[in-house]
Design a protein around this motif. Sequence first.
Motif, PDB file in Angstrom:
ATOM      1  N   LEU A  28       0.840  -1.197   0.000  1.00  0.00           N
ATOM      2  CA  LEU A  28       0.000   0.000   0.000  1.00  0.00           C
ATOM      3  C   LEU A  28       0.871   1.243   0.000  1.00  0.00           C
ATOM      4  CD1 LEU A  28      -2.516  -1.243   2.692  1.00  0.00           C
ATOM      5  CD2 LEU A  28      -3.102  -0.731   0.313  1.00  0.00           C
ATOM      6  N   SER A  29       0.396   2.262  -0.672  1.00  0.00           N
ATOM      7  CA  SER A  29       1.098   3.544  -0.604  1.00  0.00           C
ATOM      8  C   SER A  29       0.961   4.077   0.824  1.00  0.00           C
ATOM      9  CB  SER A  29       0.496   4.533  -1.615  1.00  0.00           C
ATOM     10  OG  SER A  29      -0.858   4.784  -1.309  1.00  0.00           O
ATOM     11  N   PRO A  30       1.901   4.916   1.247  1.00  0.00           N
ATOM     12  CA  PRO A  30       1.855   5.400   2.641  1.00  0.00           C
ATOM     13  C   PRO A  30       0.519   6.028   3.023  1.00  0.00           C
ATOM     14  CG  PRO A  30       3.966   5.932   1.651  1.00  0.00           C
ATOM     15  CD  PRO A  30       3.110   5.374   0.544  1.00  0.00           C
TER      16      PRO A  30
ATOM     17  N   GLY B 196       6.625   7.877  -0.087  1.00  0.00           N
ATOM     18  CA  GLY B 196       5.789   7.576  -1.241  1.00  0.00           C
ATOM     19  C   GLY B 196       6.340   8.024  -2.574  1.00  0.00           C
ATOM     20  N   ARG B 197       7.591   8.508  -2.581  1.00  0.00           N
ATOM     21  CA  ARG B 197       8.142   9.053  -3.817  1.00  0.00           C
ATOM     22  C   ARG B 197       8.917   8.029  -4.629  1.00  0.00           C
ATOM     23  NH1 ARG B 197      10.425  14.929  -1.704  1.00  0.00           N
ATOM     24  NH2 ARG B 197       8.382  15.818  -1.171  1.00  0.00           N
ATOM     25  N   SER B 198       9.161   6.884  -4.080  1.00  0.00           N
ATOM     26  CA  SER B 198       9.898   5.831  -4.802  1.00  0.00           C
ATOM     27  C   SER B 198       9.260   4.478  -4.531  1.00  0.00           C
ATOM     28  CB  SER B 198      11.360   5.787  -4.352  1.00  0.00           C
ATOM     29  OG  SER B 198      12.058   6.930  -4.763  1.00  0.00           O
ATOM     30  N   ILE B 199       9.487   3.604  -5.473  1.00  0.00           N
ATOM     31  CA  ILE B 199       9.110   2.198  -5.303  1.00  0.00           C
ATOM     32  C   ILE B 199      10.369   1.384  -5.565  1.00  0.00           C
ATOM     33  CG2 ILE B 199       7.821   0.250  -6.279  1.00  0.00           C
ATOM     34  CD1 ILE B 199       5.581   2.271  -6.958  1.00  0.00           C
ATOM     35  N   VAL B 200      10.672   0.480  -4.665  1.00  0.00           N
ATOM     36  CA  VAL B 200      11.782  -0.434  -4.867  1.00  0.00           C
ATOM     37  C   VAL B 200      11.199  -1.803  -5.186  1.00  0.00           C
ATOM     38  CG1 VAL B 200      11.975  -1.038  -2.412  1.00  0.00           C
ATOM     39  CG2 VAL B 200      13.985  -1.180  -3.880  1.00  0.00           C
TER      40      VAL B 200
ATOM     41  N   MET C  29      12.187   2.944  -8.758  1.00  0.00           N
ATOM     42  CA  MET C  29      11.533   3.772  -9.775  1.00  0.00           C
ATOM     43  C   MET C  29      10.623   4.786  -9.100  1.00  0.00           C
ATOM     44  SD  MET C  29       8.689   1.056 -11.242  1.00  0.00           S
ATOM     45  CE  MET C  29       7.646   0.099 -10.156  1.00  0.00           C
ATOM     46  N   GLN C  30      10.141   5.725  -9.891  1.00  0.00           N
ATOM     47  CA  GLN C  30       9.139   6.651  -9.397  1.00  0.00           C
ATOM     48  C   GLN C  30       7.784   5.935  -9.318  1.00  0.00           C
ATOM     49  OE1 GLN C  30      10.007   9.953  -8.563  1.00  0.00           O
ATOM     50  NE2 GLN C  30      12.033   9.022  -8.826  1.00  0.00           N
ATOM     51  N   PRO C  31       6.864   6.436  -8.536  1.00  0.00           N
ATOM     52  CA  PRO C  31       5.562   5.767  -8.403  1.00  0.00           C
ATOM     53  C   PRO C  31       4.792   5.633  -9.714  1.00  0.00           C
ATOM     54  CG  PRO C  31       5.864   7.314  -6.613  1.00  0.00           C
ATOM     55  CD  PRO C  31       7.006   7.552  -7.577  1.00  0.00           C
ATOM     56  N   ASP C  32       5.142   6.454 -10.696  1.00  0.00           N
ATOM     57  CA  ASP C  32       4.466   6.319 -11.991  1.00  0.00           C
ATOM     58  C   ASP C  32       5.215   5.370 -12.926  1.00  0.00           C
ATOM     59  OD1 ASP C  32       6.721   7.720 -12.650  1.00  0.00           O
ATOM     60  OD2 ASP C  32       5.664   9.460 -13.486  1.00  0.00           O
ATOM     61  N   GLY C  33       6.288   4.738 -12.441  1.00  0.00           N
ATOM     62  CA  GLY C  33       7.038   3.793 -13.253  1.00  0.00           C
ATOM     63  C   GLY C  33       8.204   4.392 -14.014  1.00  0.00           C
ATOM     64  N   SER C  34       8.405   5.681 -13.866  1.00  0.00           N
ATOM     65  CA  SER C  34       9.492   6.337 -14.594  1.00  0.00           C
ATOM     66  C   SER C  34      10.796   6.238 -13.800  1.00  0.00           C
ATOM     67  CB  SER C  34       9.147   7.803 -14.848  1.00  0.00           C
ATOM     68  OG  SER C  34       9.041   8.496 -13.615  1.00  0.00           O
ATOM     69  N   ASP C  35      11.881   6.616 -14.471  1.00  0.00           N
ATOM     70  CA  ASP C  35      13.191   6.748 -13.837  1.00  0.00           C
ATOM     71  C   ASP C  35      13.621   5.448 -13.137  1.00  0.00           C
ATOM     72  OD1 ASP C  35      15.550   7.920 -13.068  1.00  0.00           O
ATOM     73  OD2 ASP C  35      14.704   8.815 -11.254  1.00  0.00           O
TER      74      ASP C  35
ATOM     75  N   ARG D 174      13.310  -3.819   0.783  1.00  0.00           N
ATOM     76  CA  ARG D 174      12.444  -3.029   1.663  1.00  0.00           C
ATOM     77  C   ARG D 174      13.176  -1.747   2.080  1.00  0.00           C
ATOM     78  NH1 ARG D 174       9.055  -5.840   0.070  1.00  0.00           N
ATOM     79  NH2 ARG D 174       7.491  -7.064   1.193  1.00  0.00           N
ATOM     80  N   PHE D 175      12.508  -0.592   1.921  1.00  0.00           N
ATOM     81  CA  PHE D 175      13.061   0.681   2.362  1.00  0.00           C
ATOM     82  C   PHE D 175      13.087   0.759   3.887  1.00  0.00           C
ATOM     83  CE2 PHE D 175      12.101   2.609  -1.862  1.00  0.00           C
ATOM     84  CZ  PHE D 175      13.306   3.270  -2.047  1.00  0.00           C
ATOM     85  N   SER D 176      14.131   1.404   4.395  1.00  0.00           N
ATOM     86  CA  SER D 176      14.181   1.683   5.827  1.00  0.00           C
ATOM     87  C   SER D 176      13.174   2.783   6.166  1.00  0.00           C
ATOM     88  CB  SER D 176      15.593   2.117   6.226  1.00  0.00           C
ATOM     89  OG  SER D 176      15.955   3.301   5.525  1.00  0.00           O
ATOM     90  N   PRO D 177      12.821   2.931   7.427  1.00  0.00           N
ATOM     91  CA  PRO D 177      11.821   3.942   7.797  1.00  0.00           C
ATOM     92  C   PRO D 177      12.213   5.357   7.415  1.00  0.00           C
ATOM     93  CG  PRO D 177      12.090   2.363   9.565  1.00  0.00           C
ATOM     94  CD  PRO D 177      13.152   2.052   8.559  1.00  0.00           C
TER      95      PRO D 177
END
Lengths: 320, 443
Positions: free
Chosen positions: A162-164, A210-214, A228-234, A249-252
Amino acid sequence: MRSSKYAPVADAASVSVGAFATDANAGSVGHGASIALALCCLMLGATTATAAEPQQLTRDGRQKSSPVFRDGGKELVYAEFTDAALFQLRRLVLADGTNELLHAKSTSAEFEPAWSADGERYVFCKLRGVLSIGMTVCDRQGAVLNEILPGGGFCGYRSPALSPDHSRLIFSYAERGTQQIYSSQLNGEDRKALAESTGLNNWPSYSPDGRSIVFGSSRDGNFEIYRMQPDGSDVRRLTDHPLQDIRPRFSPDGQRIAFTSHRDGNAEIYVMNGDGSNLQRITQNEGRDDYAEWHPDGKRLVVVSEIEGKHDLYLVGLPD
Amino acid sequence: MLDIGSFQARTCDGVSRRSFLKLGASVPLGLGLTGGLAQASQGSRAKSVIFVFLWGAPSHLDTCDPKPNAPVEYRGPFGVIPTRTPGVHFTEMLPRIASRSHRYSLIRTHATTAPGHPDGGTVALTGFAEVPTPVQPNFGSIVAKARGNQGTLPPFFSITSGMLADASRRIEGYGGGTLSQAHDPFLVGCSAGGEVKLSALQLLDQLNPLRVQDRRQLLALLDTAARRADQHQQLAWTRNMQSGYDLLLNPAARQAFDMTRETPETRARYGYTTFGQSSLLARRLVEAGVPYVQLNYSRHPEAINPGFELGWDTHVYNFELLQDQHCPTLDRAFSALLDDLYDRGLIDDTLVVMMGEFGRTPRITPNASRDHWPPCYFSIWAGGGVQPGRVIGTSDKLGESPLGDVVSPLMVGTTIAHLAGIDTQARAEMNVLANGKVIDALL
């Protein structure tokens, strides 16, 4: 070695009774201490700084996966094989060791739970039929908000997150010979593929802001870690090794990423900076270490470790 | 510690009807050798056989026959690692098994005919298709008949929580086939914690093996139960019970099922999974003199199905299921089994064969997974007269077909029988494995 604070109720999850029942699930303080000591000693060899002492959180030894913290780290939810034919979500209260089924009335396999950062929503995979996996979204109290069913035939969803702000759902889904990361509303609508590629894409997870997805992907040959960015870019590749790197998994604080890698011969936990630099090996165990998830304090990871043939949850401190 | 959980009847009225049926279905009937078969087992290399059945069918490309240079739509996401055999690679999913390749030989040129699970399973376990009937005997039933009852334990065990079946029906080749139900396997279950369950002996609340001290006491209990049965049930009861109760009354036999007699270190090596502890039970049965053990990875082939044990039939999420569940479990348990047999000096007398009923599609499917693939798959052979460290045959560059001679399920059964000392004459006497050839490259 084992903090009473984190000691679960002995055998709270034990259900097996057989004609020739054994001591496999009984556990003992001495045995647990030796396990913790073994892990601690092994870890000291893996890091130059002194790491906090690992704490064994469960002692039943059954196969487990996908632990996640909730309520600010007060509780853990994870999937466990209740028996050879059923895996269920369990809830572990760290303060008193209470360990119980998250959904006591569920008789269908449930796994891969994920919570929103605000704790208001959670999602998990649920077996719907033969080789058919759906997703269920619930509110904080466990009331079902959305059932996202798979299509016909053999198919299903995996690794939801889920997004934050719990406005979006991301997950992995296979079709047309590839497996992509998708983003959708919490009811499954407005589905969009993110950073489509050849191969398999899986284990998406949002950064805390919420600015990145790993995620993991085999787009370049074998499983590596990407962001990547949440829209799939970069899309940026963060790891490069001929053996697999998975389950990031991202750290807090969003600065580091924990993941599982086979690069040293079997599944171990590693941590690196958000750009892929400063790789550190966290576990060094003859058995499998997998499913790392950050404690909200950012200083520890909960890990499923296979030690002496048993699968249990351990809270592992990171080197200073 | 022993417990009585599995010996409780299912009703409050003493013996349950289901218990009678279980007895009939899972206890072999007749025993003993006849004619030249008694001589047939003399001089065999393999006193015991462990047939590890990976039902559901593992992908050969993702385990023991990777194709890292194949196009992306074939090769899959797993890296490859060297085995101990020069030039031979497995995927990274099986590091322990790969590091022990000097202890077994690998065949990469299997092919079979049946494309589905029950029928494919029958071919894998008997060497012949289910149709035309009658169904041929399981390899274990052939060994069981040739060896007869040599000790206190039945000669053929199948380690499973129940009759092997998919969502539609059972494997017809589970047992005695043309040799009769007398040579069916004795079913025994084993949990991840090592609790052993003998479903055939789930009869009476009072039937606690710790309490049953002598035959007279036992027979008194059984008489009480039998009086409640109808005539048909009584007939089956009388005919079937001997083997099961011999086992129950014999302390040495019971010890084979007491996993607490193993050290914690040994049990840990196998892993506390259903398959891990079942593998340890297989070794204990072999050590106790059982001629044939069919060690089933799962009762069901389907990889994920409500209420079913997880098998190798990975039509969806093949790669996740292999890396998360099946391969780590198999890698630990099978490598521990090999090590244990070597360490105890049992390997020369024990033939170990591991395989599924077919392979999986080399080309990744629209579900980003792999479907059934009968034309090409693999097996592993160790001990019992097999020369280790060999790789027999090669599949083509995509893993779609064997290059050169194909190894059939009938050849598997014939080789098992040969190594178990059941020669051509003995096989002819039993009218089994007709026209089967031995896999000479293993010897």
